[in-house]
Write a protein that holds these residues in place. Sequence first.
Motif, PDB file in Angstrom:
ATOM      1  N   ASP A  82       0.853  -1.179   0.000  1.00 43.40           N
ATOM      2  CA  ASP A  82       0.000   0.000   0.000  1.00 43.40           C
ATOM      3  C   ASP A  82       0.892   1.232   0.000  1.00 43.40           C
ATOM      4  N   ASP A  83       0.897   1.982  -1.099  1.00 43.18           N
ATOM      5  CA  ASP A  83       1.747   3.162  -1.198  1.00 43.18           C
ATOM      6  C   ASP A  83       1.340   4.255  -0.216  1.00 43.18           C
ATOM      7  N   TYR A  84       0.075   4.304   0.157  1.00 44.53           N
ATOM      8  CA  TYR A  84      -0.392   5.316   1.096  1.00 44.53           C
ATOM      9  C   TYR A  84       0.000   4.991   2.538  1.00 44.53           C
ATOM     10  N   ASP A  85       0.038   3.743   2.872  1.00 44.05           N
ATOM     11  CA  ASP A  85       0.271   3.307   4.251  1.00 44.05           C
ATOM     12  C   ASP A  85       1.122   2.039   4.229  1.00 44.05           C
ATOM     13  N   PRO A  86       2.430   2.186   3.919  1.00 46.86           N
ATOM     14  CA  PRO A  86       3.294   1.020   3.693  1.00 46.86           C
ATOM     15  C   PRO A  86       3.304  -0.019   4.818  1.00 46.86           C
ATOM     16  N   LYS A  87       3.235   0.426   6.053  1.00 51.74           N
ATOM     17  CA  LYS A  87       3.271  -0.502   7.188  1.00 51.74           C
ATOM     18  C   LYS A  87       1.887  -0.761   7.787  1.00 51.74           C
ATOM     19  N   GLY A  88       0.847  -0.135   7.242  1.00 52.26           N
ATOM     20  CA  GLY A  88      -0.494  -0.294   7.781  1.00 52.26           C
ATOM     21  C   GLY A  88      -0.703   0.432   9.097  1.00 52.26           C
ATOM     22  N   LEU A  89       0.154   1.410   9.389  1.00 52.54           N
ATOM     23  CA  LEU A  89       0.094   2.100  10.677  1.00 52.54           C
ATOM     24  C   LEU A  89      -1.177   2.931  10.841  1.00 52.54           C
ATOM     25  N   ILE A  90      -1.545   3.650   9.806  1.00 49.90           N
ATOM     26  CA  ILE A  90      -2.729   4.503   9.902  1.00 49.90           C
ATOM     27  C   ILE A  90      -3.980   3.641  10.035  1.00 49.90           C
ATOM     28  N   ARG A  91      -4.043   2.590   9.257  1.00 46.36           N
ATOM     29  CA  ARG A  91      -5.180   1.651   9.347  1.00 46.36           C
ATOM     30  C   ARG A  91      -5.307   1.113  10.759  1.00 46.36           C
ATOM     31  N   GLU A  92      -4.196   0.703  11.333  1.00 47.90           N
ATOM     32  CA  GLU A  92      -4.210   0.171  12.704  1.00 47.90           C
ATOM     33  C   GLU A  92      -4.596   1.249  13.714  1.00 47.90           C
ATOM     34  N   GLY A  93      -4.139   2.491  13.479  1.00 47.47           N
ATOM     35  CA  GLY A  93      -4.492   3.587  14.378  1.00 47.47           C
ATOM     36  C   GLY A  93      -5.993   3.798  14.455  1.00 47.47           C
ATOM     37  N   TYR A  94      -6.642   3.706  13.296  1.00 43.80           N
ATOM     38  CA  TYR A  94      -8.103   3.854  13.281  1.00 43.80           C
ATOM     39  C   TYR A  94      -8.790   2.660  13.948  1.00 43.80           C
ATOM     40  N   ALA A  95      -8.150   1.521  13.977  1.00 44.96           N
ATOM     41  CA  ALA A  95      -8.766   0.317  14.550  1.00 44.96           C
ATOM     42  C   ALA A  95      -8.643   0.244  16.070  1.00 44.96           C
ATOM     43  N   ILE A  96      -7.741   1.027  16.650  1.00 45.20           N
ATOM     44  CA  ILE A  96      -7.523   0.983  18.101  1.00 45.20           C
ATOM     45  C   ILE A  96      -8.629   1.765  18.805  1.00 45.20           C
ATOM     46  N   GLU A  97      -9.402   1.066  19.597  1.00 47.64           N
ATOM     47  CA  GLU A  97     -10.499   1.698  20.331  1.00 47.64           C
ATOM     48  C   GLU A  97      -9.934   2.529  21.477  1.00 47.64           C
ATOM     49  N   GLY A  98     -10.407   3.756  21.609  1.00 47.64           N
ATOM     50  CA  GLY A  98      -9.984   4.622  22.701  1.00 47.64           C
ATOM     51  C   GLY A  98      -8.614   5.251  22.513  1.00 47.64           C
ATOM     52  N   ILE A  99      -8.097   5.268  21.292  1.00 47.28           N
ATOM     53  CA  ILE A  99      -6.771   5.836  21.032  1.00 47.28           C
ATOM     54  C   ILE A  99      -6.784   7.335  21.324  1.00 47.28           C
ATOM     55  N   THR A 100      -5.679   7.848  21.852  1.00 51.02           N
ATOM     56  CA  THR A 100      -5.585   9.259  22.202  1.00 51.02           C
ATOM     57  C   THR A 100      -4.918  10.055  21.084  1.00 51.02           C
ATOM     58  N   LEU A 101      -5.046  11.365  21.162  1.00 48.35           N
ATOM     59  CA  LEU A 101      -4.421  12.237  20.176  1.00 48.35           C
ATOM     60  C   LEU A 101      -2.901  12.084  20.206  1.00 48.35           C
ATOM     61  N   GLY A 102      -2.329  11.973  21.385  1.00 58.36           N
ATOM     62  CA  GLY A 102      -0.878  11.787  21.506  1.00 58.36           C
ATOM     63  C   GLY A 102      -0.409  10.496  20.851  1.00 58.36           C
ATOM     64  N   GLU A 103      -1.163   9.433  21.039  1.00 62.39           N
ATOM     65  CA  GLU A 103      -0.820   8.160  20.408  1.00 62.39           C
ATOM     66  C   GLU A 103      -0.931   8.266  18.892  1.00 62.39           C
ATOM     67  N   CYS A 104      -1.937   8.994  18.414  1.00 60.90           N
ATOM     68  CA  CYS A 104      -2.099   9.186  16.966  1.00 60.90           C
ATOM     69  C   CYS A 104      -0.935   9.977  16.390  1.00 60.90           C
ATOM     70  N   ARG A 105      -0.475  10.969  17.127  1.00 58.36           N
ATOM     71  CA  ARG A 105       0.677  11.758  16.662  1.00 58.36           C
ATOM     72  C   ARG A 105       1.922  10.892  16.568  1.00 58.36           C
ATOM     73  N   SER A 106       2.095  10.004  17.525  1.00 63.23           N
ATOM     74  CA  SER A 106       3.234   9.089  17.504  1.00 63.23           C
ATOM     75  C   SER A 106       3.147   8.147  16.298  1.00 63.23           C
ATOM     76  N   ILE A 107       1.970   7.626  16.040  1.00 65.85           N
ATOM     77  CA  ILE A 107       1.753   6.754  14.884  1.00 65.85           C
ATOM     78  C   ILE A 107       2.007   7.529  13.594  1.00 65.85           C
ATOM     79  N   PHE A 108       1.526   8.769  13.538  1.00 63.39           N
ATOM     80  CA  PHE A 108       1.727   9.601  12.350  1.00 63.39           C
ATOM     81  C   PHE A 108       3.210   9.832  12.091  1.00 63.39           C
TER      82      PHE A 108
END
Length: 87
Positions: A4-30
């Motif tokens: 996936d050229d948009y998300d090579p490691k699937g990190l963003i997809r996984e970020g959306y799948a994590i229930e209760g994820i925080t903004l700080g955790e999303c920034r780290s994933i980004f």
Amino acid sequence: MVKDDYDPKGLIREGYAIEGITLGECRSIFLDWALSVPPDADHGSLIAGLLNRYGQAGHPMTVTLQAGLGTAAQPKRRGGHRGRVGS
């Protein structure tokens, strides 16, 4: 596994799948996502594609991706030897 050229490691997809994820955790994933994308890639287009694919109103990952679309400040010359002497 399909590349996936948009998300090579699937990190963003996984970020959306994590229930209760925080903004700080999303920034780290980004940040991890940004480091996994080739440096010559058009990050703005990739982020827009990710928002189109996964974007959910009110989700912290959506907020993070939208912030990533903002214009980055141009680096300023900080001086040093090369700034004073012709290269």
